[in-house]
Design a protein around this motif. Structure first.
Motif, PDB file in Angstrom:
ATOM      1  N   ALA A  16      -6.658  15.754  41.184  1.00 14.13           N
ATOM      2  CA  ALA A  16      -7.625  16.134  42.221  1.00 14.13           C
ATOM      3  C   ALA A  16      -6.928  16.330  43.563  1.00 14.13           C
ATOM      4  N   ASP A  17      -6.003  15.436  43.882  1.00 12.04           N
ATOM      5  CA  ASP A  17      -5.268  15.542  45.142  1.00 12.04           C
ATOM      6  C   ASP A  17      -4.435  16.813  45.187  1.00 12.04           C
ATOM      7  N   LEU A  18      -3.792  17.143  44.084  1.00 12.47           N
ATOM      8  CA  LEU A  18      -2.980  18.363  44.023  1.00 12.47           C
ATOM      9  C   LEU A  18      -3.860  19.593  44.220  1.00 12.47           C
ATOM     10  N   SER A  19      -5.024  19.596  43.612  1.00 16.41           N
ATOM     11  CA  SER A  19      -5.946  20.732  43.763  1.00 16.41           C
ATOM     12  C   SER A  19      -6.482  20.837  45.186  1.00 16.41           C
ATOM     13  N   ARG A  20      -6.726  19.695  45.806  1.00 14.52           N
ATOM     14  CA  ARG A  20      -7.332  19.646  47.135  1.00 14.52           C
ATOM     15  C   ARG A  20      -6.308  19.892  48.250  1.00 14.52           C
ATOM     16  N   ASP A  21      -5.093  19.350  48.103  1.00 12.45           N
ATOM     17  CA  ASP A  21      -4.126  19.401  49.203  1.00 12.45           C
ATOM     18  C   ASP A  21      -2.690  19.540  48.687  1.00 12.45           C
ATOM     19  N   ARG A  22      -2.409  20.648  48.060  1.00 13.44           N
ATOM     20  CA  ARG A  22      -1.093  20.907  47.459  1.00 13.44           C
ATOM     21  C   ARG A  22       0.044  20.784  48.482  1.00 13.44           C
ATOM     22  N   SER A  23      -0.239  21.097  49.740  1.00 13.56           N
ATOM     23  CA  SER A  23       0.810  21.082  50.763  1.00 13.56           C
ATOM     24  C   SER A  23       1.305  19.667  51.084  1.00 13.56           C
ATOM     25  N   SER A  24       0.554  18.640  50.710  1.00 14.09           N
ATOM     26  CA  SER A  24       0.996  17.265  50.967  1.00 14.09           C
ATOM     27  C   SER A  24       1.976  16.769  49.902  1.00 14.09           C
ATOM     28  N   GLU A  26       5.474  16.899  47.964  1.00  9.22           N
ATOM     29  CA  GLU A  26       6.863  17.338  48.032  1.00  9.22           C
ATOM     30  C   GLU A  26       7.234  18.087  46.748  1.00  9.22           C
ATOM     31  N   ASN A  27       6.591  17.715  45.636  1.00  8.68           N
ATOM     32  CA  ASN A  27       6.928  18.248  44.303  1.00  8.68           C
ATOM     33  C   ASN A  27       5.683  18.793  43.610  1.00  8.68           C
ATOM     34  N   PRO A  28       5.165  19.953  44.055  1.00 10.33           N
ATOM     35  CA  PRO A  28       3.912  20.462  43.521  1.00 10.33           C
ATOM     36  C   PRO A  28       4.012  21.186  42.177  1.00 10.33           C
ATOM     37  N   SER A  29       5.220  21.553  41.744  1.00  9.03           N
ATOM     38  CA  SER A  29       5.352  22.213  40.437  1.00  9.03           C
ATOM     39  C   SER A  29       5.705  21.159  39.379  1.00  9.03           C
ATOM     40  N   LEU A  30       5.392  21.464  38.153  1.00 14.03           N
ATOM     41  CA  LEU A  30       5.693  20.526  37.072  1.00 14.03           C
ATOM     42  C   LEU A  30       7.185  20.238  37.001  1.00 14.03           C
ATOM     43  N   GLU A  31       8.010  21.257  37.163  1.00  9.93           N
ATOM     44  CA  GLU A  31       9.462  21.075  37.098  1.00  9.93           C
ATOM     45  C   GLU A  31       9.944  20.110  38.184  1.00  9.93           C
ATOM     46  N   LYS A  65       5.197  12.314  43.216  1.00 12.58           N
ATOM     47  CA  LYS A  65       4.511  13.267  44.086  1.00 12.58           C
ATOM     48  C   LYS A  65       5.371  13.597  45.304  1.00 12.58           C
ATOM     49  N   VAL A  66       6.094  12.598  45.810  1.00 11.53           N
ATOM     50  CA  VAL A  66       6.809  12.786  47.076  1.00 11.53           C
ATOM     51  C   VAL A  66       8.290  12.426  47.034  1.00 11.53           C
ATOM     52  N   TYR A  67       8.776  11.873  45.932  1.00 13.74           N
ATOM     53  CA  TYR A  67      10.165  11.423  45.865  1.00 13.74           C
ATOM     54  C   TYR A  67      11.114  12.596  45.933  1.00 13.74           C
TER      55      TYR A  67
END
Length: 68
Positions: A16-24, A26-31, A65-67
């Protein structure tokens, strides 16, 4: 103490967070997310963790998410 249900809730929350705020993220792609997860698990702090737990899984999912 975390449970299996907490892991499921963590995953749903992250999605839900990724859908709502992808810009937050650091690592938004599965890779990038999986690469960060591997790096976090391989970090010096995590090398001393002998037994996995539901709590560790939740921590790992959130960290990836952010590492960097």
């Amino acid at each position: 103490m975390k449970t299996r249900d907490d892991v499921v809730l963590t995953l749903k929350s992250l999605l839900a967070d990724l859908s709502r705020d992808r810009s937050s993220w650091e690592n938004p792609s599965l890779e990038r997310y999986l690469d960060a997860m591997a790096a976090w698990l391989d970090s010096a702090r995590m090398r001393n963790t002998e037994k996995p737990s539901w709590e560790l899984i939740c921590e790992m999912l959130e960290a990836a998410k952010v590492y960097e």
